[in-house]
Enzyme design. Structure first.
Site, PDB file in Angstrom:
ATOM      1  N   MET A  14      43.047  -6.531  52.505  1.00  0.00           N
ATOM      2  CA  MET A  14      43.681  -7.646  52.506  1.00  0.00           C
ATOM      3  C   MET A  14      45.135  -7.866  53.391  1.00  0.00           C
ATOM      4  O   MET A  14      45.415  -8.491  53.812  1.00  0.00           O
ATOM      5  CB  MET A  14      44.076  -8.191  50.781  1.00  0.00           C
ATOM      6  CG  MET A  14      42.883  -8.421  50.104  1.00  0.00           C
ATOM      7  SD  MET A  14      42.038 -10.135  50.827  1.00  0.00           S
ATOM      8  CE  MET A  14      43.274 -11.503  50.205  1.00  0.00           C
ATOM      9  N   ASN A 104      45.955  -8.719  42.941  1.00  0.00           N
ATOM     10  CA  ASN A 104      45.415  -9.592  41.758  1.00  0.00           C
ATOM     11  C   ASN A 104      46.131  -9.180  40.515  1.00  0.00           C
ATOM     12  O   ASN A 104      45.254  -8.411  39.751  1.00  0.00           O
ATOM     13  CB  ASN A 104      43.982  -9.497  41.899  1.00  0.00           C
ATOM     14  CG  ASN A 104      43.465 -10.488  42.432  1.00  0.00           C
ATOM     15  OD1 ASN A 104      43.739 -11.527  42.704  1.00  0.00           O
ATOM     16  ND2 ASN A 104      41.990 -10.453  42.957  1.00  0.00           N
ATOM     17  N   SER A 130      44.118 -16.323  47.636  1.00  0.00           N
ATOM     18  CA  SER A 130      42.672 -16.233  47.503  1.00  0.00           C
ATOM     19  C   SER A 130      42.041 -16.627  48.885  1.00  0.00           C
ATOM     20  O   SER A 130      42.658 -17.337  49.859  1.00  0.00           O
ATOM     21  CB  SER A 130      42.155 -17.484  46.566  1.00  0.00           C
ATOM     22  OG  SER A 130      40.861 -17.549  46.501  1.00  0.00           O
ATOM     23  N   GLY A 132      39.885 -13.989  50.197  1.00  0.00           N
ATOM     24  CA  GLY A 132      39.220 -12.883  50.688  1.00  0.00           C
ATOM     25  C   GLY A 132      39.916 -12.408  52.162  1.00  0.00           C
ATOM     26  O   GLY A 132      40.773 -12.957  52.452  1.00  0.00           O
ATOM     27  N   LYS A 184      46.179 -18.139  39.924  1.00  0.00           N
ATOM     28  CA  LYS A 184      45.179 -17.288  40.467  1.00  0.00           C
ATOM     29  C   LYS A 184      44.160 -16.885  39.578  1.00  0.00           C
ATOM     30  O   LYS A 184      42.741 -16.880  40.003  1.00  0.00           O
ATOM     31  CB  LYS A 184      45.781 -16.214  41.317  1.00  0.00           C
ATOM     32  CG  LYS A 184      44.792 -15.290  41.931  1.00  0.00           C
ATOM     33  CD  LYS A 184      44.142 -15.728  43.269  1.00  0.00           C
ATOM     34  CE  LYS A 184      42.663 -15.153  43.767  1.00  0.00           C
ATOM     35  NZ  LYS A 184      42.856 -13.874  43.959  1.00  0.00           N
ATOM     36  N   HIS A 187      41.689 -19.588  38.544  1.00  0.00           N
ATOM     37  CA  HIS A 187      41.032 -19.940  40.075  1.00  0.00           C
ATOM     38  C   HIS A 187      39.692 -18.992  39.927  1.00  0.00           C
ATOM     39  O   HIS A 187      38.575 -19.369  40.039  1.00  0.00           O
ATOM     40  CB  HIS A 187      41.872 -19.718  41.122  1.00  0.00           C
ATOM     41  CG  HIS A 187      41.049 -19.710  42.467  1.00  0.00           C
ATOM     42  ND1 HIS A 187      40.347 -18.361  42.750  1.00  0.00           N
ATOM     43  CD2 HIS A 187      40.551 -20.328  43.340  1.00  0.00           C
ATOM     44  CE1 HIS A 187      39.645 -18.701  44.025  1.00  0.00           C
ATOM     45  NE2 HIS A 187      39.909 -19.940  44.402  1.00  0.00           N
ATOM     46  N   ASN A 188      40.040 -17.642  39.541  1.00  0.00           N
ATOM     47  CA  ASN A 188      39.092 -16.650  39.531  1.00  0.00           C
ATOM     48  C   ASN A 188      38.076 -16.939  38.762  1.00  0.00           C
ATOM     49  O   ASN A 188      36.667 -16.557  38.684  1.00  0.00           O
ATOM     50  CB  ASN A 188      39.614 -15.167  39.519  1.00  0.00           C
ATOM     51  CG  ASN A 188      39.917 -14.868  40.881  1.00  0.00           C
ATOM     52  OD1 ASN A 188      40.300 -15.548  41.789  1.00  0.00           O
ATOM     53  ND2 ASN A 188      40.039 -13.442  41.133  1.00  0.00           N
ATOM     54  N   GLU A 191      35.919 -19.693  39.640  1.00  0.00           N
ATOM     55  CA  GLU A 191      34.774 -19.113  40.454  1.00  0.00           C
ATOM     56  C   GLU A 191      33.762 -18.221  39.873  1.00  0.00           C
ATOM     57  O   GLU A 191      32.853 -18.389  40.345  1.00  0.00           O
ATOM     58  CB  GLU A 191      35.809 -18.095  41.512  1.00  0.00           C
ATOM     59  CG  GLU A 191      35.081 -17.343  42.421  1.00  0.00           C
ATOM     60  CD  GLU A 191      36.059 -16.132  43.080  1.00  0.00           C
ATOM     61  OE1 GLU A 191      37.130 -16.586  43.787  1.00  0.00           O
ATOM     62  OE2 GLU A 191      35.632 -14.922  43.296  1.00  0.00           O
TER      63      GLU A 191
HETATM   64  P1  NDP Z   1      42.027  -1.850  49.877  1.00  0.00           P
HETATM   65  O1  NDP Z   1      41.431  -1.225  48.679  1.00  0.00           O
HETATM   66  O2  NDP Z   1      41.426  -2.260  50.883  1.00  0.00           O
HETATM   67  O3  NDP Z   1      43.394  -1.160  49.890  1.00  0.00           O
HETATM   68  C1  NDP Z   1      44.220  -0.847  48.789  1.00  0.00           C
HETATM   69  C2  NDP Z   1      45.629  -0.777  49.555  1.00  0.00           C
HETATM   70  O4  NDP Z   1      46.504  -0.061  48.380  1.00  0.00           O
HETATM   71  C3  NDP Z   1      45.603   0.432  50.594  1.00  0.00           C
HETATM   72  O5  NDP Z   1      46.509   0.056  51.656  1.00  0.00           O
HETATM   73  C4  NDP Z   1      46.266   1.645  49.825  1.00  0.00           C
HETATM   74  O6  NDP Z   1      46.803   2.649  50.622  1.00  0.00           O
HETATM   75  C5  NDP Z   1      47.246   0.869  48.827  1.00  0.00           C
HETATM   76  N1  NDP Z   1      47.481   1.966  47.564  1.00  0.00           N
HETATM   77  C6  NDP Z   1      46.474   2.099  46.727  1.00  0.00           C
HETATM   78  N2  NDP Z   1      47.212   2.898  45.740  1.00  0.00           N
HETATM   79  C7  NDP Z   1      48.458   3.083  46.033  1.00  0.00           C
HETATM   80  C8  NDP Z   1      49.658   3.616  45.451  1.00  0.00           C
HETATM   81  N3  NDP Z   1      49.618   4.128  44.331  1.00  0.00           N
HETATM   82  N4  NDP Z   1      50.890   3.389  46.297  1.00  0.00           N
HETATM   83  C9  NDP Z   1      51.053   2.734  47.229  1.00  0.00           C
HETATM   84  N5  NDP Z   1      49.726   2.160  48.054  1.00  0.00           N
HETATM   85  C10 NDP Z   1      48.586   2.147  47.269  1.00  0.00           C
HETATM   86  O7  NDP Z   1      42.351  -3.357  48.800  1.00  0.00           O
HETATM   87  P2  NDP Z   1      42.352  -4.903  48.960  1.00  0.00           P
HETATM   88  O8  NDP Z   1      43.232  -5.028  50.374  1.00  0.00           O
HETATM   89  O9  NDP Z   1      41.134  -5.356  48.796  1.00  0.00           O
HETATM   90  O10 NDP Z   1      43.355  -5.397  47.897  1.00  0.00           O
HETATM   91  C11 NDP Z   1      44.601  -5.468  47.723  1.00  0.00           C
HETATM   92  C12 NDP Z   1      45.032  -6.246  46.550  1.00  0.00           C
HETATM   93  O11 NDP Z   1      44.622  -7.534  46.794  1.00  0.00           O
HETATM   94  C13 NDP Z   1      44.399  -5.972  45.329  1.00  0.00           C
HETATM   95  O12 NDP Z   1      45.309  -6.337  44.122  1.00  0.00           O
HETATM   96  C14 NDP Z   1      43.135  -6.867  45.171  1.00  0.00           C
HETATM   97  O13 NDP Z   1      42.732  -7.081  43.845  1.00  0.00           O
HETATM   98  C15 NDP Z   1      43.852  -8.039  45.945  1.00  0.00           C
HETATM   99  N6  NDP Z   1      42.891  -9.001  46.273  1.00  0.00           N
HETATM  100  C16 NDP Z   1      41.870  -8.628  47.180  1.00  0.00           C
HETATM  101  C17 NDP Z   1      40.856  -9.627  47.628  1.00  0.00           C
HETATM  102  C18 NDP Z   1      39.659  -9.074  48.175  1.00  0.00           C
HETATM  103  O14 NDP Z   1      38.795  -9.933  48.570  1.00  0.00           O
HETATM  104  N7  NDP Z   1      39.462  -7.817  48.741  1.00  0.00           N
HETATM  105  C19 NDP Z   1      41.059 -11.155  47.417  1.00  0.00           C
HETATM  106  C20 NDP Z   1      42.293 -11.314  46.877  1.00  0.00           C
HETATM  107  C21 NDP Z   1      43.289 -10.402  46.095  1.00  0.00           C
HETATM  108  P3  NDP Z   1      46.067   3.912  51.199  1.00  0.00           P
HETATM  109  O15 NDP Z   1      45.978   3.406  52.465  1.00  0.00           O
HETATM  110  O16 NDP Z   1      47.407   4.813  51.388  1.00  0.00           O
HETATM  111  O17 NDP Z   1      45.049   4.315  50.358  1.00  0.00           O
END
Ligand code: NDP
Length: 476
Positions: A14, A104, A130, A132, A184, A187-188, A191
């Site tokens: 994201m 989220n 929202s 994805g 949000k 919304h989910n 969904e």
């Molecule tokens: P990813 O698993 O693709 O990425 C996770 C990210 O979080 C990475 O950059 C990771 O860093 C970082 N991270 C994890 N733990 C830590 C920590 N303790 N400290 C600092 N950084 C950390 O997740 P998404 O991009 O899919 O999701 C991110 C957020 O967006 C979540 O809250 C998710 O619920 C929400 N979201 C996701 C959607 C989706 O469709 N995927 C849609 C809408 C919201 P590193 O690279 O170092 O591991």
């Protein structure tokens, strides 16, 4: 070099897409990721957007790269990691800087984080995003909660990246503290209900009418050109028509029937229950995902109990039945959305947010997973009747319910008689039938409560006696 307009932490699925979207719309952005290699690769792969992206390898460098007051989007794994990231950032920030959690989050965590920054000079925005991966890259729907002043600092950037519906950006400030994340969450929840209802209709077509995935895909394709036109119906057609490259069979037939969940559906149901607002469509959908995950138990139960012995699924007129299915899905969908909006209306009072219902429907029309033409009709209904107690009593939706609930009744009846599970569709019918009945059956419950617990009751004639003539039955 000029400073970045905004910063973003977390270059996962994201965050990376959101950062590219922000840069593409002409904004300069500083980015940071816990794993430095990810930041380097992200920047190296950013193509022509590279020049607007400032890759940072330390928090100090990152903070210094952003123009104060600094808006910093945190787009990382939800939960404790957000608290840890905030703690790591805090010592480097200055008064007026804004931490924006775009993951989220549970809105109760958002309220806690918002409060924790009071008296620090720093502010917090809880921002629901929202759509994805695709939405983040090309235009999500964005639901913002925080102070109006902090929103003013980010409004221009957010407006530039949000999805557009008829030219109108799908982003809005919805209220203080947890308002954005609450909306949000609902919304989910909606969904979840929408997806479950689609899956149940698919089940009737597959197990009742014995149609192939390709044939069912055709039906959804036709519906997508009608009143059910929406992203979820569109992708359902696509997934049903996809072929598994390994076997050449329909892809859906090769996918295990165990659905995952991350929590937002459950949170919606919990909050609805806490406030005493019926959200039976969302609850049915969450429960259906839980039952889906009990694959081994279900297989064992099928061996012990067998499938319901109801004989062949009988349909006299297949075309008329499929038209009924379309209208039934529309009716059930109205029920789920009505419940979702009723939950938000109750939360608005409970948390003092003044959530703007027409605006919420408006910013869901594009960008998000539940985007649809239908949301334009909800926008219009709430704009004309902002104080309506429920979506289904607005003139436009009352007419739609009256037009389609017969089909829902026929479909639920056929499914029940055919032994096919339709908990979400049936929940919508039960909701309509209970909500529209002025004289219900809770008088018996009140009598029972008074009988065993002396809880008392109100009388229909307003007379004074508030306990029944149960004799010695008051036994605790
Ligand atoms: P990813 O698993 O693709 O990425 C996770 C990210 O979080 C990475 O950059 C990771 O860093 C970082 N991270 C994890 N733990 C830590 C920590 N303790 N400290 C600092 N950084 C950390 O997740 P998404 O991009 O899919 O999701 C991110 C957020 O967006 C979540 O809250 C998710 O619920 C929400 N979201 C996701 C959607 C989706 O469709 N995927 C849609 C809408 C919201 P590193 O690279 O170092 O591991």
């Amino acid at each position: 070099m000029s400073q970045a307009e905004i910063g973003l932490i977390g270059l996962g699925v994201m965050g990376a897409n959101l950062a590219l979207n922000i840069a593409e719309k002409g904004n300069r952005i500083a980015v940071f990721n816990r794993t430095v290699e990810t930041t380097r690769k992200f920047h190296a792969d950013a193509g022509e957007l590279k020049s607007r992206i400032v890759p940072c390898e330390t928090i100090e460098e990152f903070v210094a790269a952003i123009r104060p007051p600094r808006p910093i989007i945190i787009m990382i794994k939800a939960g404790e990691s957000v608290d840890q990231q905030m703690e790591a950032l805090k010592p480097h920030l200055a008064s007026g800087d804004i931490m924006i959690d775009a993951g989220n989050a549970n809105f109760r965590d958002t309220m806690r984080r918002f409060d924790s920054l009071k008296d620090t000079g720093l502010t917090f925005i809880g921002m629901g995003v929202s759509g994805g991966e695709e939405g983040a890259r090309h235009g999500p729907s964005i639901m913002v909660g925080g102070t109006e002043e902090s929103y003013a600092r980010v409004e221009e950037v957010l407006t530039s990246i949000a999805a557009k519906y008829d030219g109108e950006p799908c982003v809005a400030w919805l209220g203080e503290n947890g308002a954005g994340h609450f909306v949000k969450t609902i919304h989910n929840g909606i969904e979840y209900a929408d997806m479950q209802m689609i899956a149940e209709i698919y089940g009737i077509l597959r197990d009742g009418l014995r149609m192939t995935a390709e044939e069912i895909g055709e039906v959804f394709g036709t519906w997508n050109r009608g009143r059910l036109n929406s992203y979820l119906i569109e992708i359902t057609e696509k997934v049903l028509k996809a072929t598994d490259p390994l076997t050449g069979k329909p892809m859906v037939d090769m996918i295990l029937d165990k659905a995952g969940q991350k929590g937002t559906g459950k949170w919606s149901a919990i909050e609805a229950q806490t406030m005493g607002v019926p959200a039976t469509g969302i609850e049915a959908a969450v429960a259906a995902r839980s039952i889906s995950s009990m694959k081994e138990e279900r297989e064992t139960a099928e061996k012990i109990l067998g499938l319901p012995s109801v004989g062949e699924f009988q349909v006299a007129d297949k075309a008329a039945f499929i038209t009924d299915l379309e209208n039934a899905l529309l009716a059930a969908k109205i029920g789920a959305y009505a419940q979702g909006f009723a939950v938000m209306s109750a939360a608005s009072k409970e948390f003092g947010w003044s959530l703007p219902m027409p605006t919420i429907a408006r910013i869901w029309r594009a960008g998000c997973i539940i985007r649809s033409q239908f949301l334009d009709e909800i926008t219009s209904a709430f704009t004309k009747a902002p104080d309506a107690a429920n979506l289904i009593v607005t003139p436009a939706f009352a007419a739609l319910v009256k037009e389609t609930d017969g089909a829902l009744r026929r479909i639920v009846s056929a499914a029940v008689l055919g032994g096919l599970p339709v908990p979400a569709l049936a929940s919508a019918l039960g909701y309509f039938d209970s909500y529209r009945r002025g004289r219900g059956t809770a008088n018996v419950i009140q009598a029972q409560r008074d009988f065993f617990g002396a809880h008392g009751f109100d009388r229909v004639d307003g007379a004074d006696s508030h306990h029944g003539p149960w004799g010695s039955g008051l036994n605790g």
